[in-house]
Design a protein around this motif. Structure first.
Motif, short mmCIF file in Angstrom:
data_model
loop_
_atom_site.label_atom_id
_atom_site.label_comp_id
_atom_site.label_asym_id
_atom_site.label_seq_id
_atom_site.Cartn_x
_atom_site.Cartn_y
_atom_site.Cartn_z
N CYS A 52 0.83 -1.20 0.25
CA CYS A 52 0.24 0.01 0.03
C CYS A 52 0.76 1.45 0.00
O CYS A 52 0.48 2.25 0.12
CB CYS A 52 -0.82 -0.07 1.31
N LEU A 54 2.96 2.19 2.47
CA LEU A 54 2.96 2.61 3.89
C LEU A 54 4.31 2.58 4.16
O LEU A 54 4.73 3.22 5.04
CB LEU A 54 1.97 2.08 4.77
N TYR A 82 -8.41 1.14 0.23
CA TYR A 82 -7.97 0.36 1.45
C TYR A 82 -8.99 0.33 2.50
O TYR A 82 -9.65 1.45 2.86
CB TYR A 82 -6.70 1.03 1.82
N SER A 84 -9.57 -0.90 6.59
CA SER A 84 -8.80 -1.60 7.54
C SER A 84 -9.81 -2.59 8.50
O SER A 84 -10.92 -2.47 8.34
CB SER A 84 -7.94 -0.50 8.38
N ARG A 86 -10.12 -2.33 11.52
CA ARG A 86 -10.90 -1.32 12.49
C ARG A 86 -11.81 -0.49 11.61
O ARG A 86 -11.38 -0.11 10.39
CB ARG A 86 -9.94 -0.48 13.32
N SER A 88 -13.27 2.40 10.09
CA SER A 88 -12.47 3.63 9.86
C SER A 88 -13.22 4.65 8.94
O SER A 88 -12.53 5.50 8.23
CB SER A 88 -11.28 3.45 9.01
N LEU A 89 -14.40 4.79 9.18
CA LEU A 89 -14.95 6.06 8.56
C LEU A 89 -15.51 6.99 10.11
O LEU A 89 -15.05 6.68 10.97
CB LEU A 89 -16.30 5.61 7.80
N TYR A 90 -15.97 8.19 9.61
CA TYR A 90 -15.94 9.18 10.50
C TYR A 90 -17.57 8.96 11.23
O TYR A 90 -18.24 9.48 10.68
CB TYR A 90 -15.68 10.51 10.15
N ASP A 92 -18.97 10.86 13.46
CA ASP A 92 -19.70 11.96 13.57
C ASP A 92 -20.09 12.71 12.32
O ASP A 92 -20.55 13.85 12.31
CB ASP A 92 -19.01 13.07 14.53
N PHE A 102 -14.28 11.19 1.23
CA PHE A 102 -13.06 10.38 0.50
C PHE A 102 -13.08 10.75 -0.94
O PHE A 102 -12.15 10.40 -1.81
CB PHE A 102 -13.46 8.87 0.98
N ASP A 161 -8.28 -5.42 5.06
CA ASP A 161 -7.42 -5.84 5.82
C ASP A 161 -8.53 -6.48 7.06
O ASP A 161 -9.16 -5.88 7.69
CB ASP A 161 -6.55 -5.13 6.57
#
Lengths: 246, 364
Positions: A52, A54, A82, A84, A86, A88-90, A92, A102, A161
């Motif tokens: 990726c 990173l 990508y 993940s 976890r 991983s959007l927001y 709030d 995005f 992931d």
């Protein structure tokens, strides 16, 4: 159709004396669902991070979507999606605001954003949730939304992931349907998972043990090769040889 | 790629606007602190209860007591007997007792002619609050001595803050504190939150440059701080009547510099901390404490032990508060505090450099 999207040769990553990824080589073809399996600590995440853009490999070569992972990290980032393990959007921000963010990050202009986001919402049957705060959605929906957003810029490859961690079986099913749909439309899927039943859904599977790729083939042939009933068994036979702990 | 920067700033602003509680706190804290320090908490002498012991009430004594009771800072609680002194002070009915000697008149006349005399007034003061005791004693002395004898000794003029109003002193201190709170604490927490939640990972895989992510985060906080700055200046000028004769432009300029410095400090904290709690703790312990103790906000730097005086040099708030005090109260132009400006600028550049470097290193 057999063009190569990801190509890796002798790729290694060392942290001091520790070799996290040990001279791995493989190719991933366009439209494939490539399962990237391995126990915790086998080096999956490290390998994926290198792909990726990173982190840089210590030695070896690789290319993703036609760009060199050593020198063209920025270009790679533009052509991959990508998601993940976890969420991983927001939380709030609303569904729409997350999409807009995005889309903006990947350089889509206003009309493209509008068009793509509407299309994705329709496909997810989400149009009514457009202005709902993401935080108030159930986890399964969030994961689906994450996947949709990871493909908002129509990337050539999507890296997932452990995308289905903690999701119920029904939603997992729906999730995999989405993955199939994306693969059929020509997006290459590179997915890591802990669920061996999911491994069965993949076009091809690679299994990493102690930083090395120990097996790589279609699930059917792997089962033949190891005389196993299921992918679960194949995995256990290979993982038994592991030296590294968790 | 301008597009993605704009969508980032929009996103950050939404985060802040949606978090109404934090937003309210940030907007209200300065107002509350200003009002609190400006009115409630003060080291001025106010409403000190004074009782008087006078064996005989001669004209001179009456005159002195009259001056005392006319004074707005003291409240005359009446004449008492020597036996009442102790109970009065203990019960708090009076915080100071003035005892006139029986030969007060003779002593005063003698002193006026230059003949050495023994003291004719005794002041018994409740010193459980040192500040009040100190200043009320000094003030009582000057009142009781009367115009004639005072002139013979000193003529005192208090410059810049003739009424000795403590609000003048606190406003710059509050500014030094608030901006660290808003900029450093809030930016660091908001960056670390993304690490903790996992969204930072996704952002790093995206084509956005890390530097852009950071700057996009700073912009809304910078904007909020500017609003806070204007609020504080308005409150200071119109509610607390701080003169600001040096011109608002200078105060504004150095405050903007201090804002940027605080933001860089927040960035540095965010590269060190991995969780929001740690970020908060670092901000509170490493930044707030020195500001409260070592910046000259509450205690004059000259009163600190030598060791802490040296340390106070690296506290940015010290230079900022000092400069703002000079500009706000003494009315100096910004040129007069160029040294403070230069130090702050140097600190900003150093902090920004270190934290950007650290931030980029982390990604590998």
């Amino acid at each position: 159709m057999n063009d190569i999207v990801i190509s890796v040769r002798e790729l290694s990553k060392r942290f001091g004396n520790f070799t996290a990824v040990d001279r791995i080589s493989f190719d991933v073809y366009r439209g494939e669902i490539f399962g990237f399996l391995g126990a915790n600590g086998a080096g999956k995440t490290t390998a994926m991070r290198m792909l990726c853009g990173l982190s840089y490999p210590t030695s070896g070569k690789g290319s993703v979507a036609g760009y060199d992972i050593m020198h063209e990290g920025e270009q790679i980032k533009r052509h991959i999606g990508y998601m993940s393990q976890r969420f991983s959007l927001y939380n709030d921000l609303t569904v729409w605001e997350n999409m807009r963010l995005f889309a903006g990050i990947y350089g889509l202009n206003k009309s493209q954003t509008e068009q793509r986001a509407t299309e994705l919402l329709k496909r997810l049957n989400f149009s009514s949730e457009r202005n709902t705060l993401v935080g108030s959605l159930p986890l399964g929906w969030k994961q689906k939304l994450s996947f949709a957003i990871a493909t908002i810029h129509r990337p050539e490859v999507v890296f997932l992931d452990e995308p289905t961690g903690g999701v119920d079986p029904i939603t997992r099913r729906q999730f995999w349907e989405m993955i199939y749909e994306a693969a059929e439309s020509g997006t290459t899927i590179f997915v890591t998972t802990h669920y061996m039943d999911e491994a069965e859904y993949c076009t091809r599977v690679s299994i990493m043990v102690d930083g090395k790729v120990q097996a790589l083939d279609t699930p059917t042939r792997l089962k033949q090769q190891f005389a196993a009933e299921s992918m679960d068994e194949v995995f256990r036979i290979l993982a038994r040889g592991a030296q590294r702990g968790e | 790629m301008k597009q993605n920067f704009a969508s980032f700033v929009k996103k950050e602003s939404l985060h802040i606007l949606r978090d109404t509680r934090t937003m309210l706190i940030v907007m209200l804290i300065p107002v509350v602190l200003m009002v609190l320090f400006g009115f409630a908490i003060s080291t001025e002498v106010n409403n000190v209860n004074v009782a008087v012991v006078a064996p005989n009430r001669t004209d001179g004594i009456r005159d002195a007591v009259e001056r005392l009771s006319q004074n707005e800072y003291f409240t005359f609680k009446g004449y008492i007997t020597p036996d009442d002194i102790d109970p009065y002070l203990r019960s708090g009915k009076a915080s100071a007792v003035v005892v006139f000697a029986s030969d007060y008149e003779r002593g005063v006349t003698q002193a006026a002619t230059g003949v050495p005399t023994k003291p004719v007034i005794q002041l018994i003061v409740d010193a459980s609050n040192v500040n009040t005791a100190g200043s009320s004693t000094a003030y009582l002395q000057s009142i009781l001595l009367g115009a004639a004898s005072q002139q013979a000794m000193f003529e005192t003029r208090m410059l810049f803050n003739p009424q000795m109003r403590s609000a003048y002193n606190f406003v710059p201190g509050i500014m030094g504190l608030i901006f660290i709170l808003v900029c450093a604490m809030m930016t660091s927490v908001s960056i670390v939150r993304e690490k903790e939640v996992g969204t930072m990972e996704v952002l790093l895989v995206s084509p956005v440059r890390p530097v852009k992510i950071i700057f996009a985060k700073m912009i809304p906080y910078f904007a909020i701080s500017c609003v806070v700055l204007v609020t504080i200046l308005l409150l200071a000028r119109y509610l607390l009547e701080v003169p600001m004769s040096g011109g608002v432009g200078g105060i504004f300029t150095i405050s903007l510099l201090y804002l940027i410095l605080s933001l860089s400090l927040g960035l540095l904290v965010s590269t060190i901390a991995q969780t929001q709690v740690v970020a908060l703790l670092i901000s509170a312990v490493v930044m707030m404490m020195p500001i409260l103790m070592l910046s000259g906000m509450l205690f004059p730097i000259e009163n600190l032990p030598k060791f802490f005086q040296v340390i106070s040099n690296i506290v940015p708030a010290r230079w900022y508060i000092d400069a703002v005090r000079k500009m706000m109260i003494q009315g100096l132009p910004i040129v007069a505090v160029w040294k403070n400006c230069a130090i702050l600028l140097g600190m900003t550049i150093a902090l920004l450099g270190v934290s950007l470097k650290k931030f980029n290193d982390k990604l590998e």
